[in-house]
Design a protein around this motif. Structure first.
Motif, PDB file in Angstrom:
ATOM      1  N   LEU A   1       3.353   9.862  -9.783  1.00 49.21           N
ATOM      2  CA  LEU A   1       2.593  10.232 -11.290  1.00 49.21           C
ATOM      3  C   LEU A   1       1.913  11.423 -11.143  1.00 49.21           C
ATOM      4  N   LYS A   2       1.308  11.727  -9.858  1.00 49.61           N
ATOM      5  CA  LYS A   2       0.865  13.157  -9.783  1.00 49.61           C
ATOM      6  C   LYS A   2       2.149  14.295 -10.019  1.00 49.61           C
TER       7      LYS A   2
ATOM      8  N   ALA B   1       1.428   6.872  -6.543  1.00 48.75           N
ATOM      9  CA  ALA B   1       0.461   7.855  -6.693  1.00 48.75           C
ATOM     10  C   ALA B   1       1.018   9.434  -6.702  1.00 48.75           C
ATOM     11  N   ILE B   2       1.828   9.721  -5.489  1.00 50.11           N
ATOM     12  CA  ILE B   2       2.481  10.922  -5.644  1.00 50.11           C
ATOM     13  C   ILE B   2       3.470  11.131  -6.824  1.00 50.11           C
TER      14      ILE B   2
ATOM     15  N   GLU C   1       1.018  -1.118   0.034  1.00 51.47           N
ATOM     16  CA  GLU C   1       0.090  -0.055  -0.112  1.00 51.47           C
ATOM     17  C   GLU C   1       0.967   1.182   0.039  1.00 51.47           C
TER      18      GLU C   1
ATOM     19  N   SER D   1      -5.187  12.873   3.296  1.00 49.58           N
ATOM     20  CA  SER D   1      -5.363  11.317   2.472  1.00 49.58           C
ATOM     21  C   SER D   1      -4.504  10.560   3.423  1.00 49.58           C
ATOM     22  N   PRO D   2      -4.713   9.077   2.769  1.00 47.19           N
ATOM     23  CA  PRO D   2      -4.292   8.004   3.600  1.00 47.19           C
ATOM     24  C   PRO D   2      -2.528   8.149   3.388  1.00 47.19           C
ATOM     25  N   ALA D   3      -2.137   9.106   2.414  1.00 45.22           N
ATOM     26  CA  ALA D   3      -0.548   9.295   2.239  1.00 45.22           C
ATOM     27  C   ALA D   3      -0.045   9.574   3.405  1.00 45.22           C
ATOM     28  N   LYS D   4       1.324   8.967   3.994  1.00 44.74           N
ATOM     29  CA  LYS D   4       2.065   9.535   5.094  1.00 44.74           C
ATOM     30  C   LYS D   4       3.103  10.696   4.746  1.00 44.74           C
TER      31      LYS D   4
ATOM     32  N   LEU E   1      -3.212  16.404   0.725  1.00 42.54           N
ATOM     33  CA  LEU E   1      -2.356  15.172   0.587  1.00 42.54           C
ATOM     34  C   LEU E   1      -1.973  14.693   2.143  1.00 42.54           C
ATOM     35  N   ILE E   2      -2.018  15.546   3.225  1.00 36.53           N
ATOM     36  CA  ILE E   2      -1.704  15.221   4.332  1.00 36.53           C
ATOM     37  C   ILE E   2      -2.836  14.418   5.145  1.00 36.53           C
TER      38      ILE E   2
ATOM     39  N   ARG F   1       1.070   4.115  -2.746  1.00 37.39           N
ATOM     40  CA  ARG F   1       0.894   5.648  -2.259  1.00 37.39           C
ATOM     41  C   ARG F   1       2.111   6.485  -2.957  1.00 37.39           C
TER      42      ARG F   1
ATOM     43  N   GLN G   1       2.393  14.074 -13.790  1.00 34.83           N
ATOM     44  CA  GLN G   1       1.351  14.772 -14.467  1.00 34.83           C
ATOM     45  C   GLN G   1       1.338  16.360 -14.281  1.00 34.83           C
ATOM     46  N   ASP G   2       1.819  16.881 -13.093  1.00 33.98           N
ATOM     47  CA  ASP G   2       1.972  18.427 -12.770  1.00 33.98           C
ATOM     48  C   ASP G   2       3.163  18.867 -13.637  1.00 33.98           C
TER      49      ASP G   2
END
Lengths: 287, 240
Positions: B13-14, B10-11, B3, B87-90, B84-85, B7, B17-18
């Motif tokens: 890829l984000k 995901a960061i 997991e 969200s489930p992301a640490k 982001l904080i 995550r 994209q940015d």
């Protein structure tokens, strides 16, 4: 669902919360009302595990928000006051980030896009969306992981009446599906339309709480607006129905055949708030 | 663990994209490449090893230091870091994802610069290893600035002299014995620049103790990582 007991919070010398208590049941829409600086956002931040209180306890779904924030954040959706999406990314890209972070399927994302009516805008960059659509995007983000409880900080602030009404309909629909909603607002009409129960916050204290209708009955003074003919012209009088002289006046006007129109004026939550806090309407409501 | 990796992905890829639509940062990637092309085209007497070393320092410093500093400061300023904080992301996953994106994209740009410089160093894996250590050190420094500064303006102001020193001091100190040369002895970029020059047969560097140079790069990497960990543990990922 939510239990708050004796919650206190200071920011240095400034006291934001002076020991508030309230509870919210499963499936409720609960409104925290008050002007800017009343302590609404602080309360939400404590309940969402962003702030640690100085004293008192808060429990969300039986868990202490600060200590169990990682666990709780999977169960709660948060719509912040600021429109803080990634402006350079499209609607879909914005939601994809949080879909991946929350481990939600693509089908789940498409379902949310449909629910908030953003399907047609999914390829539009967030910075090009109208304020209403931006708010929908934030709501979609908050709902993506199917939270059990939704915290909304001024959900319709700055929206036109039509966009606000769309958001209200959506919130009612979500509540109908069993989501508990806690919203802060200084828009009394919005809270009156949406909330089953409200708490009035003022300077860090809860000054009244209950069902909006009950509060209006308890605190409101029913009035009658009477248009009377006087010396060939029309004059508007507002009579306090609880006042001793009002009945006599009305009786006389009726007997003299001078009453042209009469309308009852129901008290609003805004009136009650002004009455409770004793502040001017302009200072209080229009902030 | 899986997991957590998802995550971080995901960061990553984000950020990617940015980056596509962030012209300000894209220019940072293009500028060093354009300068290498210009040098190759108009300064024919300049040794290709120098162009390679300069190009790599330019891009590692520019993106490595500026990228994470401005990125973190922008997220704080626009209050997206708060989301982001929440969200489930640490926090550790967030900075790891961000750091990885800058590391991967800058490394790829470094490869383009290597190709355009027209020189293949001896023992190219040593250049890759040295480059990885310097780039990671620059990214750690950028993140430290990003964590400690409240917005993009302050981050830019703080990071500019850091970048200028990292890029220019090794160049200005070549063959000199002055204050700049003394300061540059404490800079990992100087050691990496020397390694590149040595491995590309730069005439003025005929001897080099590669071990001591790599030791310095490794120490810089560990020290900057240590400072980042201290700052991160002390400040967390403040989003206000």
């Amino acid at each position: 669902m939510i239990e708050v007991n004796g919650l206190k919070k200071n920011y240095g010398e400034k006291v934001a919360l002076k020991g508030i208590d309230f509870s919210i049941s499963n499936g409720e829409i609960f409104g925290l009302l008050g002007p800017n600086g009343a302590g609404k956002t602080t309360t939400l931040k404590i309940l969402t595990g962003q702030l640690l209180p100085n004293a008192g306890t808060a429990r969300v779904m039986g868990l202490e928000p600060w200590a169990k924030r990682d666990l709780l954040r999977r169960e709660m959706g948060i719509l912040p006051e600021e429109t803080n999406h990634y402006e350079r990314l499209t609607v879909m890209e914005n939601l994809q980030i949080f879909r991946r972070l929350n481990g939600v399927s693509m089908d789940g994302l498409k379902e949310i896009l449909k629910d908030v009516d953003l399907e047609a805008h999914q390829k539009v960059k967030a910075k090009k969306l109208s304020k209403g659509l931006k708010q929908r995007l934030l709501l979609a983000r908050a709902l993506l992981h199917k939270p059990k409880v939704l915290f909304l900080d001024e959900p319709t602030s700055g929206l036109d009446p039509s966009s606000a009404s769309n958001i209200h309909s959506l919130l009612k629909k979500l509540n109908g599906e069993g989501i508990t909603i806690i919203l802060t607002s200084h828009n009394m009409e919005e809270v009156d339309r949406l909330c089953g129960r409200v708490a009035f916050l003022d300077e860090g204290e809860i000054v009244a709480r209950g069902n909006p209708q009950d509060l209006k009955r308890s605190y409101g003074k029913n009035k009658l607006e009477v248009m009377v003919e006087e010396n060939g012209s029309r004059k508007l009088h507002v009579l306090d129905l609880n006042g001793e002289e009002s009945g006599e006046k009305l009786k006389n006007w009726m007997n003299e055949g001078r009453v042209l129109t009469a309308h009852s004026i129901e008290p609003s939550l805004a009136d009650i708030f002004i009455q409770l806090t004793g502040r001017g309407k302009n200072e209080r409501i229009n902030k | 663990m899986k997991e957590s990796i998802n995550r971080i992905g995901a960061i990553f890829l984000k950020e990617l994209q940015d980056l596509k639509s962030n012209m300000g940062v894209l220019i940072m990637y293009i500028l060093p490449i354009a300068i290498v092309i210009l040098y190759r085209s108009f300064l024919e007497d300049m040794p290709p090893g120098f162009i390679l070393g300069f190009g790599l320092l330019f891009i590692f410093g520019l993106i490595g230091v500026y990228g994470p500093a401005i990125n973190l400061a922008e997220e704080k300023e626009k209050k997206t870091l708060e989301v982001l904080i929440l969200s489930p992301a640490k926090p550790l996953e967030i900075i790891t994802g961000k750091g990885l994106m800058f590391f991967v994209t800058t490394s790829l740009s470094g490869l383009v610069i290597s190709f355009l410089s027209g020189v293949t160093p001896m023992n190219i894996w040593l250049v890759i290893l040295g480059g990885a250590l310097v780039l990671a050190t620059c990214i750690f420094l950028g993140m430290i600035v990003g964590i400690l500064t409240p917005n993009q303006t302050v981050a830019g102001t703080v990071v500019t002299p850091v970048y200028m020193v990292l890029l220019l001091f090794p160049l200005l100190s070549m063959g000199q014995e002055n204050i700049i040369a003394t300061i540059s002895r404490a800079l990992p970029t100087r050691y990496f620049f020397n390694i590149v020059l040595f491995l590309t047969d730069f005439p003025e560097i005929t001897e080099l103790n590669l071990f001591s140079h790599f030791l310095f790069l490794s120490v810089s990497f560990v020290v900057s990582l240590f400072i980042l960990i201290i700052v991160f543990r002390f400040r967390g990922l403040p989003y206000k």
